[in-house]
Design a protein around this motif. Structure first.
Motif, mmCIF file in Angstrom:
data_model
loop_
_atom_site.group_PDB
_atom_site.id
_atom_site.type_symbol
_atom_site.label_atom_id
_atom_site.label_comp_id
_atom_site.label_asym_id
_atom_site.label_seq_id
_atom_site.Cartn_x
_atom_site.Cartn_y
_atom_site.Cartn_z
ATOM 1 N N ALA A 124 28.718 1.887 94.531
ATOM 2 C CA ALA A 124 30.084 1.372 94.597
ATOM 3 C C ALA A 124 30.311 0.391 93.447
ATOM 4 C CB ALA A 124 30.308 0.685 95.934
ATOM 5 N N PRO A 125 31.472 0.429 92.797
ATOM 6 C CA PRO A 125 32.627 1.301 93.069
ATOM 7 C C PRO A 125 32.630 2.583 92.242
ATOM 8 C CG PRO A 125 33.253 -0.350 91.467
ATOM 9 C CD PRO A 125 31.792 -0.606 91.796
ATOM 10 N N ILE A 126 31.516 2.874 91.547
ATOM 11 C CA ILE A 126 31.484 4.046 90.683
ATOM 12 C C ILE A 126 31.594 5.335 91.483
ATOM 13 C CG2 ILE A 126 30.020 5.307 89.038
ATOM 14 C CD1 ILE A 126 28.982 2.560 88.117
ATOM 15 N N ASP A 127 31.163 5.303 92.765
ATOM 16 C CA ASP A 127 31.260 6.507 93.585
ATOM 17 C C ASP A 127 32.698 6.996 93.711
ATOM 18 O OD1 ASP A 127 31.783 4.168 95.032
ATOM 19 O OD2 ASP A 127 31.221 5.090 96.938
ATOM 20 N N ARG A 128 33.661 6.067 93.601
ATOM 21 C CA ARG A 128 35.054 6.480 93.685
ATOM 22 C C ARG A 128 35.465 7.330 92.492
ATOM 23 N NH1 ARG A 128 38.207 3.756 97.227
ATOM 24 N NH2 ARG A 128 39.581 5.522 96.841
ATOM 25 N N GLN A 129 34.819 7.127 91.372
ATOM 26 C CA GLN A 129 35.110 7.955 90.199
ATOM 27 C C GLN A 129 34.708 9.409 90.459
ATOM 28 O OE1 GLN A 129 33.662 6.293 86.526
ATOM 29 N NE2 GLN A 129 34.039 4.197 87.220
ATOM 30 N N TYR A 130 33.600 9.597 91.172
ATOM 31 C CA TYR A 130 33.190 10.955 91.519
ATOM 32 C C TYR A 130 34.203 11.597 92.454
ATOM 33 C CZ TYR A 130 28.700 9.628 89.520
ATOM 34 O OH TYR A 130 27.713 9.197 88.673
ATOM 35 N N GLU A 131 34.749 10.823 93.395
ATOM 36 C CA GLU A 131 35.781 11.359 94.273
ATOM 37 C C GLU A 131 36.992 11.801 93.456
ATOM 38 O OE1 GLU A 131 36.647 8.385 97.166
ATOM 39 O OE2 GLU A 131 34.844 8.778 98.349
ATOM 40 N N GLN A 132 37.337 11.012 92.434
ATOM 41 C CA GLN A 132 38.460 11.385 91.577
ATOM 42 C C GLN A 132 38.192 12.701 90.851
ATOM 43 O OE1 GLN A 132 39.267 8.120 88.940
ATOM 44 N NE2 GLN A 132 39.569 6.659 90.592
ATOM 45 N N LEU A 133 36.926 12.973 90.559
ATOM 46 C CA LEU A 133 36.552 14.218 89.885
ATOM 47 C C LEU A 133 36.331 15.370 90.865
ATOM 48 C CD1 LEU A 133 34.093 12.775 87.217
ATOM 49 C CD2 LEU A 133 36.341 13.769 86.787
ATOM 50 N N LEU A 134 36.581 15.126 92.164
ATOM 51 C CA LEU A 134 36.476 16.113 93.245
ATOM 52 C C LEU A 134 35.039 16.423 93.635
ATOM 53 C CD1 LEU A 134 39.362 18.609 92.364
ATOM 54 C CD2 LEU A 134 39.460 16.379 93.498
ATOM 55 N N PHE A 135 34.143 15.464 93.479
ATOM 56 C CA PHE A 135 32.809 15.602 94.035
ATOM 57 C C PHE A 135 32.869 15.378 95.546
ATOM 58 C CE2 PHE A 135 31.647 15.109 89.677
ATOM 59 C CZ PHE A 135 30.354 15.587 89.538
ATOM 60 N N THR A 136 31.905 15.974 96.267
ATOM 61 C CA THR A 136 31.806 15.878 97.722
ATOM 62 C C THR A 136 30.432 15.346 98.100
ATOM 63 O OG1 THR A 136 33.282 17.792 97.960
ATOM 64 C CG2 THR A 136 31.977 17.172 99.889
ATOM 65 N N ASP A 137 30.347 14.575 99.198
ATOM 66 C CA ASP A 137 29.062 14.029 99.624
ATOM 67 C C ASP A 137 28.097 15.130 100.023
ATOM 68 O OD1 ASP A 137 29.141 10.817 100.087
ATOM 69 O OD2 ASP A 137 31.135 11.689 100.354
ATOM 70 N N VAL A 138 26.843 14.999 99.572
ATOM 71 C CA VAL A 138 25.793 15.939 99.968
ATOM 72 C C VAL A 138 25.488 15.777 101.450
ATOM 73 C CG1 VAL A 138 23.347 16.513 99.695
ATOM 74 C CG2 VAL A 138 24.777 16.111 97.673
ATOM 75 N N PHE A 139 25.433 14.545 101.904
ATOM 76 C CA PHE A 139 25.086 14.261 103.295
ATOM 77 C C PHE A 139 26.355 13.942 104.084
ATOM 78 C CE2 PHE A 139 21.443 12.890 100.677
ATOM 79 C CZ PHE A 139 20.514 13.817 101.129
ATOM 80 N N ALA A 140 26.475 14.573 105.259
ATOM 81 C CA ALA A 140 27.696 14.454 106.057
ATOM 82 C C ALA A 140 27.998 13.019 106.457
ATOM 83 C CB ALA A 140 27.574 15.329 107.311
ATOM 84 N N SER A 141 26.973 12.204 106.602
ATOM 85 C CA SER A 141 27.181 10.823 107.024
ATOM 86 C C SER A 141 27.871 9.979 105.959
ATOM 87 C CB SER A 141 25.843 10.176 107.374
ATOM 88 O OG SER A 141 25.044 10.044 106.213
ATOM 89 N N ARG A 142 27.761 10.404 104.698
ATOM 90 C CA ARG A 142 28.312 9.681 103.554
ATOM 91 C C ARG A 142 27.672 8.306 103.377
ATOM 92 N NH1 ARG A 142 34.750 10.019 103.142
ATOM 93 N NH2 ARG A 142 34.121 9.008 101.190
ATOM 94 N N ASP A 143 26.576 8.060 104.089
ATOM 95 C CA ASP A 143 25.912 6.770 103.980
ATOM 96 C C ASP A 143 25.201 6.649 102.638
ATOM 97 O OD1 ASP A 143 26.714 6.056 106.510
ATOM 98 O OD2 ASP A 143 24.881 6.784 107.479
ATOM 99 N N PRO A 144 25.282 5.493 101.985
ATOM 100 C CA PRO A 144 24.542 5.282 100.739
ATOM 101 C C PRO A 144 23.032 5.354 100.989
ATOM 102 C CG PRO A 144 26.252 3.621 101.027
ATOM 103 C CD PRO A 144 26.137 4.352 102.327
ATOM 104 N N VAL A 145 22.316 5.815 99.975
ATOM 105 C CA VAL A 145 20.861 5.929 100.027
ATOM 106 C C VAL A 145 20.268 4.918 99.056
ATOM 107 C CG1 VAL A 145 18.897 7.474 99.606
ATOM 108 C CG2 VAL A 145 21.011 8.379 100.612
#
Length: 260
Positions: A166-187
């Motif tokens: 965070a907050p760089i993960d939001r840039q991936y959302e803008q590029l239409l990336f999707t979470d690998v893990f359904a929980s969306r929890d950070p690793v």
């Protein structure tokens, strides 16, 4: 790195012409004020490392101290490092590293077990993205991201996986990336200073179609504009010439980390 991609402020090319030699609709050619190319010499590598370290120092100063010198991964036979350089003075404006899993596990796998559907594919990990500050840096970032997508396409890589804090993960959302893990929890990624990252993916083959459906503001930049200053030289990592990676018979994937 800016907290968002700032899409509406950076597409101001130095010169634009229309190429009508091809078949179909005209192709826009955009000349950038910098070049993007693979690192080929030790001097190139030192320039890439310097801009990388400076970028990390702005956000992660303690971790950045470990990046003052080239890393062992920079010298791997299946690694490609891209360097963006100013046309005006040759200074380094940004860099990014791409490493495949053909000889060894990806660095992200030091911290997380990828699901079988992904781990069994061709994988490449794109890390150590670093750019200079300011408007030119935002343009360099987009050019480097486009270069990574083009590298995937040129080398049969099908699925992009990214690790973003965070907050760089939001840039991936803008590029239409999707979470690998359904929980969306950070690793927690041990190899990146024990910082929490979301792991996300992007299907390369359907990317343009999904960007078109979303009327994505980067569609033209990524798909309908030719940038002669992005010259990958059709580089194929040496390891890719020796068959498929361990336990994989499927198409490919790339792991991307925007860490600056």
């Amino acid at each position: 790195m800016a907290p968002n991609i700032a899409l509406n402020s950076i597409r101001r090319p130095a010169h634009v012409v229309v190429d009508r030699a091809g078949v179909g609709a005209p192709v826009t050619i955009e000349l950038l004020p910098f070049t993007v190319r693979p690192v080929r010499t030790e001097a190139d590598l030192r320039k890439a490392v310097a801009v990388r370290q400076a970028a990390y120092a702005r956000h992660l100063p303690e971790f950045a101290r470990s990046l003052e010198q080239p890393e062992a991964a920079d010298y791997d036979g299946d690694t490609v490092i891209l360097l963006a350089e100013s046309k005006q003075d040759g200074s380094a404006l940004g860099s990014v590293r791409i490493q495949t899993n053909f000889r060894q596990a990806l660095h992200v796998e030091e911290s997380v077990d990828l699901p079988l559907w992904l781990a069994s594919q061709r994988l490449a990990e794109v890390t150590r993205l670093g750019i200079v500050e300011g408007r030119i840096g935002r343009q360099v970032k987009l050019a480097l991201i486009k270069a990574c997508f083009e590298h995937c396409e040129h080398n049969g890589v099908d699925t992009a996986v990214v690790s973003g804090r965070a907050p760089i993960d939001r840039q991936y959302e803008q590029l239409l990336f999707t979470d690998v893990f359904a929980s969306r929890d950070p690793v927690i990624l041990r190899h990146v200073g024990n910082l929490p990252h979301r792991i996300m993916y992007f299907d390369i083959a359907s990317g343009q179609e999904r960007w078109e459906a979303a009327r994505h503001p980067l569609l033209d930049f990524f798909c309908h504009t030719r940038h002669p200053d992005i010259d990958l030289g059709r580089h194929v990592p040496a390891a890719w010439k020796h068959g498929l990676p361990r336990s994989q018979q499927a198409a490919g994937a790339v792991v991307v980390g925007l860490a600056a």
